[in-house]
Design a protein around this motif. Structure first.
Motif, PDB file in Angstrom:
ATOM      1  N   ARG A  52       0.831  -1.205   0.000  1.00  0.00           N
ATOM      2  CA  ARG A  52       0.000   0.000   0.000  1.00  0.00           C
ATOM      3  C   ARG A  52       0.866   1.257   0.000  1.00  0.00           C
ATOM      4  N   ARG A  53       1.961   1.237   0.738  1.00  0.00           N
ATOM      5  CA  ARG A  53       2.865   2.392   0.762  1.00  0.00           C
ATOM      6  C   ARG A  53       3.450   2.635  -0.630  1.00  0.00           C
ATOM      7  N   ALA A  54       3.836   1.567  -1.301  1.00  0.00           N
ATOM      8  CA  ALA A  54       4.384   1.700  -2.655  1.00  0.00           C
ATOM      9  C   ALA A  54       3.332   2.268  -3.609  1.00  0.00           C
ATOM     10  N   LEU A  55       2.087   1.834  -3.468  1.00  0.00           N
ATOM     11  CA  LEU A  55       1.023   2.383  -4.308  1.00  0.00           C
ATOM     12  C   LEU A  55       0.805   3.865  -4.022  1.00  0.00           C
ATOM     13  N   ARG A  56       0.867   4.251  -2.760  1.00  0.00           N
ATOM     14  CA  ARG A  56       0.706   5.679  -2.405  1.00  0.00           C
ATOM     15  C   ARG A  56       1.839   6.510  -3.014  1.00  0.00           C
ATOM     16  N   GLU A  57       3.048   5.949  -3.022  1.00  0.00           N
ATOM     17  CA  GLU A  57       4.174   6.654  -3.642  1.00  0.00           C
ATOM     18  C   GLU A  57       3.940   6.818  -5.136  1.00  0.00           C
ATOM     19  N   GLU A  58       3.411   5.790  -5.783  1.00  0.00           N
ATOM     20  CA  GLU A  58       3.090   5.883  -7.214  1.00  0.00           C
ATOM     21  C   GLU A  58       2.006   6.924  -7.453  1.00  0.00           C
ATOM     22  N   ARG A  80       2.238  10.567  -9.636  1.00  0.00           N
ATOM     23  CA  ARG A  80       1.268  10.897 -10.675  1.00  0.00           C
ATOM     24  C   ARG A  80       0.284  11.976 -10.237  1.00  0.00           C
ATOM     25  N   ASP A  81       0.582  12.632  -9.106  1.00  0.00           N
ATOM     26  CA  ASP A  81      -0.219  13.743  -8.595  1.00  0.00           C
ATOM     27  C   ASP A  81      -1.674  13.341  -8.325  1.00  0.00           C
TER      28      ASP A  81
END
Length: 84
Positions: free
Chosen positions: A29-35, A39-40
């Protein structure tokens, strides 16, 4: 909540076995939030748009079929709001 299969390398699996206290789901989930950040996309706004679309009667599958990015979801929700 839906469980999604994620492929990990053997070294990832080894490290997670050494450190069983690490929550791999939270890392994902943290990695998805970083992505999203790259992508703003604000995750709170995305959650709000998703919930609004659901309130308008769209199922998750319909949302997936009719959109493929944040701006599409925003347009879908705003178009439905305008029709009301």
């Amino acid at each position: 909540m839906i469980t999604r299969a994620v492929t990990i390398e053997d070294i990832d699996d080894l490290y997670l076995k050494w450190n069983e206290h690490i929550n791999a789901s939270a890392l994902y989930r943290r990695a998805l939030r970083e992505e999203m950040e790259i992508r703003d996309v604000d995750p709170n706004e995305l959650r709000d748009l998703f919930e609004r679309a659901r309130e308008q009667g769209y199922t998750k599958d319909e949302i997936v079929d009719e959109t493929n990015r944040y701006v599409d979801l925003k347009a879908l929700v705003e178009d439905a709001d305008a029709e009301e």
